[in-house]
Design a protein around this motif. Structure first.
Motif, PDB file in Angstrom:
ATOM      1  N   THR A   1      74.696  -2.935 -54.873  1.00  0.00           N
ATOM      2  CA  THR A   1      76.000  -3.597 -54.821  1.00  0.00           C
ATOM      3  C   THR A   1      77.148  -2.596 -54.984  1.00  0.00           C
ATOM      4  O   THR A   1      78.302  -2.999 -55.158  1.00  0.00           O
TER       5      THR A   1
ATOM      6  N   ARG B   1      77.846  -0.466 -57.392  1.00  0.00           N
ATOM      7  CA  ARG B   1      78.429  -0.264 -58.718  1.00  0.00           C
ATOM      8  C   ARG B   1      77.814   0.919 -59.452  1.00  0.00           C
ATOM      9  O   ARG B   1      78.187   1.207 -60.588  1.00  0.00           O
TER      10      ARG B   1
ATOM     11  N   ARG C   1      75.948   4.985 -58.385  1.00  0.00           N
ATOM     12  CA  ARG C   1      75.544   5.909 -57.312  1.00  0.00           C
ATOM     13  C   ARG C   1      74.109   6.352 -57.530  1.00  0.00           C
ATOM     14  O   ARG C   1      73.734   6.683 -58.659  1.00  0.00           O
TER      15      ARG C   1
ATOM     16  N   ARG D   1      80.856   1.766 -49.073  1.00  0.00           N
ATOM     17  CA  ARG D   1      80.854   0.738 -50.119  1.00  0.00           C
ATOM     18  C   ARG D   1      81.875  -0.374 -49.838  1.00  0.00           C
ATOM     19  O   ARG D   1      81.584  -1.556 -50.015  1.00  0.00           O
ATOM     20  N   ASP D   2      83.064   0.018 -49.388  1.00  0.00           N
ATOM     21  CA  ASP D   2      84.109  -0.985 -49.167  1.00  0.00           C
ATOM     22  C   ASP D   2      83.771  -1.947 -48.037  1.00  0.00           C
ATOM     23  O   ASP D   2      84.258  -3.080 -48.012  1.00  0.00           O
TER      24      ASP D   2
ATOM     25  N   LYS E   1      81.326  -4.700 -49.534  1.00  0.00           N
ATOM     26  CA  LYS E   1      81.847  -5.658 -50.523  1.00  0.00           C
ATOM     27  C   LYS E   1      82.084  -7.064 -49.987  1.00  0.00           C
ATOM     28  O   LYS E   1      81.705  -8.045 -50.630  1.00  0.00           O
TER      29      LYS E   1
ATOM     30  N   ILE F   1      78.575  -9.190 -49.383  1.00  0.00           N
ATOM     31  CA  ILE F   1      77.565  -9.455 -50.408  1.00  0.00           C
ATOM     32  C   ILE F   1      78.192 -10.181 -51.588  1.00  0.00           C
ATOM     33  O   ILE F   1      79.419 -10.255 -51.703  1.00  0.00           O
ATOM     34  N   ASN F   2      77.357 -10.699 -52.444  1.00  0.00           N
ATOM     35  CA  ASN F   2      77.842 -11.173 -53.741  1.00  0.00           C
ATOM     36  C   ASN F   2      76.681 -11.189 -54.714  1.00  0.00           C
ATOM     37  O   ASN F   2      75.535 -10.992 -54.312  1.00  0.00           O
ATOM     38  N   LEU F   3      77.018 -11.405 -55.961  1.00  0.00           N
ATOM     39  CA  LEU F   3      76.017 -11.235 -57.019  1.00  0.00           C
ATOM     40  C   LEU F   3      76.176 -12.303 -58.092  1.00  0.00           C
ATOM     41  O   LEU F   3      77.284 -12.571 -58.553  1.00  0.00           O
TER      42      LEU F   3
ATOM     43  N   PHE G   1      75.429 -12.610 -61.721  1.00  0.00           N
ATOM     44  CA  PHE G   1      75.110 -11.650 -62.778  1.00  0.00           C
ATOM     45  C   PHE G   1      74.138 -12.236 -63.804  1.00  0.00           C
ATOM     46  O   PHE G   1      74.043 -13.450 -63.964  1.00  0.00           O
TER      47      PHE G   1
ATOM     48  N   PHE H   1      88.863 -16.476 -57.061  1.00  0.00           N
ATOM     49  CA  PHE H   1      87.981 -15.619 -56.260  1.00  0.00           C
ATOM     50  C   PHE H   1      88.159 -15.882 -54.762  1.00  0.00           C
ATOM     51  O   PHE H   1      87.992 -14.964 -53.949  1.00  0.00           O
TER      52      PHE H   1
ATOM     53  N   LEU I   1      90.948 -13.689 -53.904  1.00  0.00           N
ATOM     54  CA  LEU I   1      90.518 -12.285 -53.853  1.00  0.00           C
ATOM     55  C   LEU I   1      89.790 -11.976 -52.542  1.00  0.00           C
ATOM     56  O   LEU I   1      89.987 -10.916 -51.949  1.00  0.00           O
ATOM     57  N   TYR I   2      88.948 -12.905 -52.109  1.00  0.00           N
ATOM     58  CA  TYR I   2      88.169 -12.664 -50.886  1.00  0.00           C
ATOM     59  C   TYR I   2      88.950 -13.063 -49.628  1.00  0.00           C
ATOM     60  O   TYR I   2      88.453 -12.898 -48.517  1.00  0.00           O
TER      61      TYR I   2
END
Lengths: 285, 363
Positions: free
Chosen positions: A55, A57, A59, A76-77, A80, A83-85, A87, A105, A108-109
């Motif tokens: 994801t 977060r 390396r 990485r960008d 983003k 995908i989603n997670l 937690f 959210f 944000l998306y």
């Protein structure tokens, strides 16, 4: 992996060191589009580290991984939005309401805010949408976490121990939701402690032990490969007999009981994923 | 940094953070203290108060001449009585600092240089008002007699560090002086308490992990900085409007507030990045914020030289000096640019450290 399907996740010789600690030791696998893939292992086996790297977060120390065709480090960008997670921790804003959480959210998306109400309905939280999250039960919070992870309609959904600490009813609701997502074609990457859950949900599972993948296949194949080929036979005298299916003498005995009409029940002892894990890792989860 | 990600985080935080009691208290305490002190203190500095009781056999210009000589810095009350006994009674009862018994023909006799007798009544107790009144009386009588003063006294306004707090107090008044300290306190509390609490809470509750699934650390940090700035603007707006504090030099005031705000926010973000737990931050905040706020209360008080030197390199004391200049409209401390350089240098250092920290985290 089914060769006819596009890989959504590819992992090649992925390694992660935290100082002297080798959290992941050159793992490789791939996950096909629409597949539910399970990563199983003890605490500290490297499951969450794998998710953190996939994801973007963390390396990798070495090796390479791609998600949806993009490199997890260099691109990485681009990953983003795809995908989603969900937690492992219930990391929600406790002072916001369920609806405020999802609208935030959605903003944000960059998706319409109406998506929040769709998702609240999907996870059965419409009635509680106006309540602050701190008043939610653990099961409700977990459903809200799932809804949050679906805001951007991810192509790959990562679930990190999604049913941990949930009561059986909430856990079943969550598993049903995952099945629904699979039907809709979402690729699901799941880590769990619960072998029954992995057996029920996953197309394939990988066993992670001390940073290495020690087995990877469909649950059925693993059970066949590592489970016992035996059956428990209950006869009319209420006595149970275990017969080995690969032993000609036992096969003859079983045939005799059946000819004489003495068999009441036969239960195959194909083994469980837990048996497989114990056989591979030497101790249960 | 992407504005489309910063703005939603900013909007969420502006609404959400104020529901946190720790944030609310950090804003309300300096605001409340400002309002309280605004009510307790006066704009005017305390003046020397002198009461003179006199009796005169005929009309005299001495009381008016004394008022003129006293000037606006002294609150002089002159009351007339029928007899010397009544005047003595006033002084004895400490209702008057000084009593005067003025004989008939006093004014004319003074003008003609005939040295008329003037009876002065005072108690034996130490009384600075009486002492001041006596010195005032001497110079007033010389003027009435047409004598040229032996020297012309020229008052020279010098800088506050040499002059002490007296001049600043006299010019600003204790109310504005304390409110100025409250302005700095409000900025420091929001910058170094509210901002890091918001950031540390994200890390503590692991909501930061959810944010960085879509945004970058830099986006998150920028949003928190913006939240701090908006809280400062709103809170300062309240403080200034409710206390009626109006700077004589608004441009300098705004520039000083802005420079200090940016620096305090930078320090706050740094603290927020260091502390992984909002409660831990709350516990240590008293130790952290005290040395930041305290210097502003020492500005212009005439501290020992090492302390004065220290105050010259601290951002809050420099901001205090700039704000005193802005409020009074006078150049008490000189070298305005040096003040801005000191404040912004601290801010720049904090931002550089923060950037280094973020780089390591992103890596």
């Amino acid at each position: 992996m089914d060769g006819s399907r596009t890989p959504m996740v590819t992992v090649e010789h992925l390694t992660k060191h935290y100082g002297a600690v080798r959290a992941l030791d050159g793992i490789s696998f791939s996950v096909a589009e629409g597949e539910v893939f399970g990563l199983l292992g003890h605490n500290g086996a490297g499951k969450t580290t794998t998710i953190r790297m996939l994801t973007g977060r963390a390396r990798p120390t070495s090796g390479r991984a791609t998600v949806a065709g993009y490199d997890v480090v260099a691109e990485r960008d681009k990953i983003k939005p795809l995908i989603n997670l969900v937690f492992e921790d219930q990391n929600l804003y406790e002072r916001l309401t369920g609806r405020e959480t999802l609208r935030f959210f959605a903003d944000l998306y960059g998706v319409p805010r109406a998506r929040a109400d769709e998702l609240l309905a999907l996870v059965g939280l419409t009635e509680a949408a106006g309540r602050k999250v701190k008043t939610y039960s653990s099961g409700m919070k977990q459903r809200l976490l799932i809804a949050r992870a679906l805001v951007n309609q991810p192509r790959v959904l990562f679930l990190d121990e999604p049913t941990r600490g949930l009561d059986p009813t909430s856990a079943r609701e969550l598993r049903n939701l995952v099945k629904q997502l699979r039907r809709q074609g979402t690729t699901v990457f799941l880590t769990t402690h619960y072998m029954e859950e992995a057996d029920e949900l996953c197309d394939r599972v990988a066993f992670l032990s001390q940073g290495k993948i020690v087995a990877l296949d469909t649950p059925r194949e693993l059970k066949l490969r590592y489970g016992q080929r035996s059956a428990v036979v209950l006869l009319d005298d209420r006595c149970e007999h275990t017969v080995r299916l690969d032993d000609p003498a036992d096969a003859e005995r079983l045939a005799g009981w059946m000819r004489d009409g003495r068999v009441l029940t036969i239960h195959s002892q194909e083994g469980t994923l837990e048996d497989v894990f114990i056989a591979l890792a030497g101790r249960p989860l | 940094m992407r504005l489309k990600l910063i703005l939603p985080i900013f909007r969420k935080d502006v609404r959400d953070a104020i529901r946190d009691a720790r944030v609310l208290v950090a804003i309300l305490v300096p605001l409340g203290l400002g309002l309280l002190y605004g009510q307790i203190f006066d704009d005017e500095a305390p003046k020397l108060s002198i009461n003179i009781a006199y009796t005169a056999a005929e009309t005299t210009t001495l009381p008016d001449a004394l008022r003129t000589a006293a000037g606006p810095a002294v609150e002089l009350t002159v009351s007339t009585f029928d007899s010397a006994a009544a005047v003595r009674e006033q002084v004895d009862a400490e209702k008057a600092d000084l009593g005067l018994v003025i004989p008939a023909g006093f004014d004319a006799a003074v003008r003609q240089g005939r040295s008329p007798e003037l009876t002065v009544i005072r108690t034996s107790a130490t009384n600075s008002s009486a002492d001041f009144a006596l010195s005032l009386l001497d110079s007033t009588l010389r003027t009435m007699a047409g004598q040229t003063p032996p020297a012309t006294i020229q008052t020279d306004v010098i800088t506050a560090s040499d002059q002490g707090a007296g001049a600043i107090f006299e010019d600003l008044g204790p109310r504005r002086y304390v409110l100025l300290a409250m302005v700095v306190m409000l900025i420091a509390m929001i910058g170094m308490l509210v901002v890091p609490v918001i950031l540390a809470e994200e890390a503590e509750k692991k909501t930061l992990d959810a944010l960085v699934m879509v945004a970058s650390y830099t986006d998150v940090i920028a949003a928190k900085a913006l939240v701090g700035l908006v809280y400062m603007v709103i809170s300062l707006g309240f403080l200034l409007s409710l206390t009626g504090l109006s700077p004589a030099n608004p441009a300098l005031f705004v520039a000083a507030v802005l420079a200090l705000s940016v620096t305090m926010i930078a320090f706050g973000l740094l603290l927020g990045a260091f502390f992984k737990n909002a409660n831990q931050l709350n516990t240590w905040s008293g130790f952290i914020i005290l040395p930041v706020i305290a210097p502003v209360f020492l500005v212009g008080l005439g501290m020992p030289r090492p302390v004065e030197l220290l105050l010259k390199v601290l951002p809050t004391s420099q901001a205090g000096q700039l704000l005193i200049n802005a409020l009074s409209g006078r150049d008490y401390f000189g070298n305005v640019w040096l003040g801005f350089v000191v404040i912004l240098a601290w801010g720049l250092a904090a931002f550089l450290l923060l950037a280094r920290l973020l780089q390591r985290r992103e890596a």
